[in-house]
Every structure is written in C-alpha cells, then in structure tokens.
Design a protein around this motif. Sequence first.
Motif, short mmCIF file in Angstrom:
data_model
loop_
_atom_site.label_atom_id
_atom_site.label_comp_id
_atom_site.label_asym_id
_atom_site.label_seq_id
_atom_site.Cartn_x
_atom_site.Cartn_y
_atom_site.Cartn_z
N HIS A 1 0.83 -1.20 0.00
CA HIS A 1 0.00 0.00 0.00
C HIS A 1 0.87 1.25 0.00
O HIS A 1 2.08 1.20 0.27
CB HIS A 1 -0.94 0.00 1.21
CG HIS A 1 -0.31 0.49 2.48
ND1 HIS A 1 -0.89 1.42 3.31
CD2 HIS A 1 0.88 0.17 3.07
CE1 HIS A 1 -0.11 1.64 4.36
NE2 HIS A 1 0.96 0.90 4.24
N ILE A 2 0.22 2.34 -0.32
CA ILE A 2 0.84 3.66 -0.22
C ILE A 2 -0.07 4.49 0.68
O ILE A 2 -1.28 4.55 0.48
CB ILE A 2 0.96 4.34 -1.60
CG1 ILE A 2 1.89 3.52 -2.50
CG2 ILE A 2 1.48 5.77 -1.46
CD1 ILE A 2 1.92 4.00 -3.94
N LEU A 3 0.52 5.09 1.69
CA LEU A 3 -0.21 5.92 2.65
C LEU A 3 0.17 7.37 2.47
O LEU A 3 1.37 7.71 2.46
CB LEU A 3 0.10 5.48 4.09
CG LEU A 3 -0.37 6.41 5.21
CD1 LEU A 3 -1.89 6.46 5.27
CD2 LEU A 3 0.21 5.98 6.56
N VAL A 4 -0.83 8.21 2.33
CA VAL A 4 -0.63 9.66 2.30
C VAL A 4 -1.43 10.24 3.46
O VAL A 4 -2.66 10.18 3.46
CB VAL A 4 -1.08 10.28 0.97
CG1 VAL A 4 -0.92 11.80 1.03
CG2 VAL A 4 -0.27 9.71 -0.19
N ALA A 5 -0.72 10.77 4.45
CA ALA A 5 -1.37 11.25 5.67
C ALA A 5 -1.35 12.77 5.73
O ALA A 5 -0.36 13.40 5.36
CB ALA A 5 -0.68 10.67 6.90
N PRO A 6 -2.44 13.38 6.21
CA PRO A 6 -2.40 14.82 6.47
C PRO A 6 -1.36 15.13 7.54
O PRO A 6 -1.13 14.32 8.43
CB PRO A 6 -3.83 15.13 6.96
CG PRO A 6 -4.65 13.95 6.55
CD PRO A 6 -3.74 12.78 6.55
N ASN A 7 -0.75 16.29 7.46
CA ASN A 7 0.22 16.68 8.48
C ASN A 7 0.26 18.19 8.60
O ASN A 7 -0.65 18.88 8.12
CB ASN A 7 1.61 16.11 8.15
CG ASN A 7 2.05 16.45 6.73
OD1 ASN A 7 1.79 17.55 6.24
ND2 ASN A 7 2.71 15.50 6.06
N THR B 1 6.28 4.53 7.49
CA THR B 1 7.72 4.32 7.67
C THR B 1 8.08 2.85 7.79
O THR B 1 9.23 2.47 7.54
CB THR B 1 8.20 5.06 8.93
OG1 THR B 1 7.46 4.59 10.07
CG2 THR B 1 8.02 6.56 8.78
N MET B 2 7.12 1.99 8.18
CA MET B 2 7.41 0.57 8.36
C MET B 2 7.52 -0.17 7.03
O MET B 2 8.20 -1.19 6.93
CB MET B 2 6.33 -0.09 9.21
CG MET B 2 6.19 0.49 10.61
SD MET B 2 7.67 0.25 11.61
CE MET B 2 7.63 -1.52 11.85
#
Length: 440
Positions: A303-309, A345-346
Amino acid sequence: MIKTTRYFMSRCSRAGLISLVLTLLLSTAAHAERQMLDRVIAIVDDGVILQSEFDERMAEIRQRAADTGMPLPPEADLRNQLMESLIVESLQLQMAERVGIRFDDDTLNRVIADLAQSNNMSFDQYVSALESQGVYLSTRERIRKELAINEVQRGIVNRRINITDQEIENYLNSEAGRAAMSPDYLVDQILVPIPASDPPGLAAAKQDFAQQIYERAAAGDDFAQLRMIAQQSAQQQGFAVSGGELGWRKAEQLPSLFAEFVPDMRAGEVTEPVRSSNGLHIVKLSDVRGDSNRLVSQTQARHILVAPNEIRTEEQARRLINEIHQRIRDGEEFNILARQYSDDTMSVVAGGDLGWVSDGGMPPEFAAQVQHLEVGELSEPFQTSFGWHVAEVTGRREQDLSRDFQRQQAQNALRARKFDLELENWLLEIRDEAYVKFIN
C-alpha cells in the motif's frame, strides 16, 4: 475477606524523608494530648510503610487463618514475615510508579465485574456489598496495586528468562511435552440403551428413536435441551435415556470407544448413533482447546499511505492519493511511487510491501478494504484513521502454522516453569539492594 491497604508514596529525597519523619515524631511528642491516628514504621527507598497498613494486613492474616484453620507461626516470626512482605510490595509499587504503570477506572471496573460474577452477583450488587462493609474504595485501591505489581513482575521477570531453541525441541520431544501439547476435548453424549434382552421389535424402535435424536442434533437443536426431551419421551415409552458431558479430557482419558473417533471430529460436530455393548451413543464434540492444527489464511498486500500533516491538509492528501492512484493505473511502478510518497515508515523501504499477514492481523478498517480484492487488483483510494491509501493484493495462501504454534506453546510452558524461581531470585535481589530504615 477482601484485602485492603492504605499506601503513601513520596517523591521526596531520602534525606528529606528522614527529616520529615523526625519532624513528625517530634511534633507528635510535643502534642501528646492529641490522639495519634497513624505513624510511619518503615522507610523503604522513596516510600514509607504505615502502622495502619501493617495492622490492616495483620488483621486480614489472622482472620484468614481463623476461617481456614491454618496455623500461624510464632508472633515474632509472623510480624517479621509481614514486614518483609510489605517492604517487597512497596519496592514493586515504586517501580511501577517510575515506569508509568497505571490502570484506569474502566480496567478496575472490569476486574470488579469479574469478581462480582464469581460471587454470583451483578456489578451493582457487588459494589453495594462492598460499600456496606465500608471497603469499596480500599478494595479498588488494592486491585489497582495488585494489577501494577503483576505487570511489573511480568515485564521484568520475563526479560530475565532465556529459553533456547534446544530447550523447546527437548520439551516437544519429551513425554511430558507431548502430553501437554495434546488437545483437550469437551464431549457430550446421549445414550439410548439397548440391552441384549430387548426383543427385536423394541430394539428396532430404539434404533429409530436414536436416529431421530441424531438428525435433530445434526440440524442444530440444542444438545442439552434435546437430551432432556429424549429422556422425557423415552420415559413415556417405558425405557430410560441417559448421558451428559464428560468434561474436558485428553484423548487417552476418553472412553476407548470415543477415543477412536473424537480426535477426528470438528468442534460442534455430532456423530451418527455409535453402537456399544450398552446401546447407541449420539456423541457431540462441543469444543476443543489446545488443538495444534493451525491452517491460517494469509494475505500479502502492499500500500501507499498519504497522511495529512502540518504542511498537508486533508484535501491535499486526498488529491495526492488520487494522483498516485492514476499514475499506477497508467503504468508507473507501484513500489517506486511507494518509496517516493508513502508516509508508512514501516513499509516504505520495501516499496509498500506489508508481507504475509494472517487473517485478523491487519487494522480492521484497512482489512475491510482489501479483503475482497483479487490477487493483482488495485483498490480505489480509501481513507482510514491513518490517512489515505491505495492498496494492492499481491498474494493469498493457506499457511500451516502448526509447528509455530506448538513451539510457542512449548515456550510458554517452559517460561511458566521458570517464572516462579526467577521471580523469587529477583525479589531477593531488589530487597538486598533496597534502603530500609525501621522507625520504632
């Protein structure tokens, strides 16, 4: 009797504690006319033991001895043993405090609910009973302390225990290990007796009766309820039906007839009537525990995760994951885009690969999105509490984890064997290293 303890924790320095104690003693002497409600009887590192705590615990010990008829040691020995117990308890509570071990009210309520159930009472009834005895708050505090001590012991002592691969193999190959690893079976039965003296017509009628019971049991009727109905019906026809649960047993502890087929049954399965010298048995395997057969469904996904920051809003994260999704569909490499954009990051170094994960091993909200994907299928962008994702299932398989399960069970058994001895050694160590000052 519910054990209770009042406990005082101080963050003062040791010198400050001694000064404080001396001040309290001098103050008490100067005001002898005032009734002394409590006093410090020992300083233990950064904590203290109170006279009230000692007296409460001593009263509990005496009451328990009176209730059970247990003989007590001589008075001096009893007092020394109790003081040593309180010292070691104080040391462990201080460790729990230092590492931040705390249990919230919800956890305490769950423990109290279990205690209530074991006393055949509702939660409210149990709390009311404790309040009527004036021990509700002290009981909660005692539970909190015992939970903290157990957690400290589990964490520290387990780290001191080393179990080698050779020890595990030796245990699995030993007679004791094979016996411990073998499953337990919970078997229930209904017996329709057919003695040799029954005339052929009656024997045939009983066979039909047993077959009807089996068919209803196999269809899902409650087995205990079905047995009661069968007993009532048989009584009206002039014969008796018996049976009941055999309790948890190893295969070798089952009746020899049952031991031939029960290990091959699945939990919840019911046999057709089985003939013995006593008659016909309808047998149900109600449950199995300790079964080493572990065929587990596993999924491999990436998967690819795009998180708000702080610099990316929710809307920007959504737009970016949609852009990445389209680029994958247009032919760009998933793993390259994962290393470039993923916030996980994992998995980012592995190109988003999560490896093989057993059913139940993924976060539920993520698993819900990938469980219906075909191998090689790319998901639509979706949102979880972690952020926005695109995922792809790269493989599915059934994996036999029986050996892994057996090794884990063996390790747990060996750890349990070593735990008490290692706990005793650790408690002796912390007691020897502790600063203890008794106050007369």
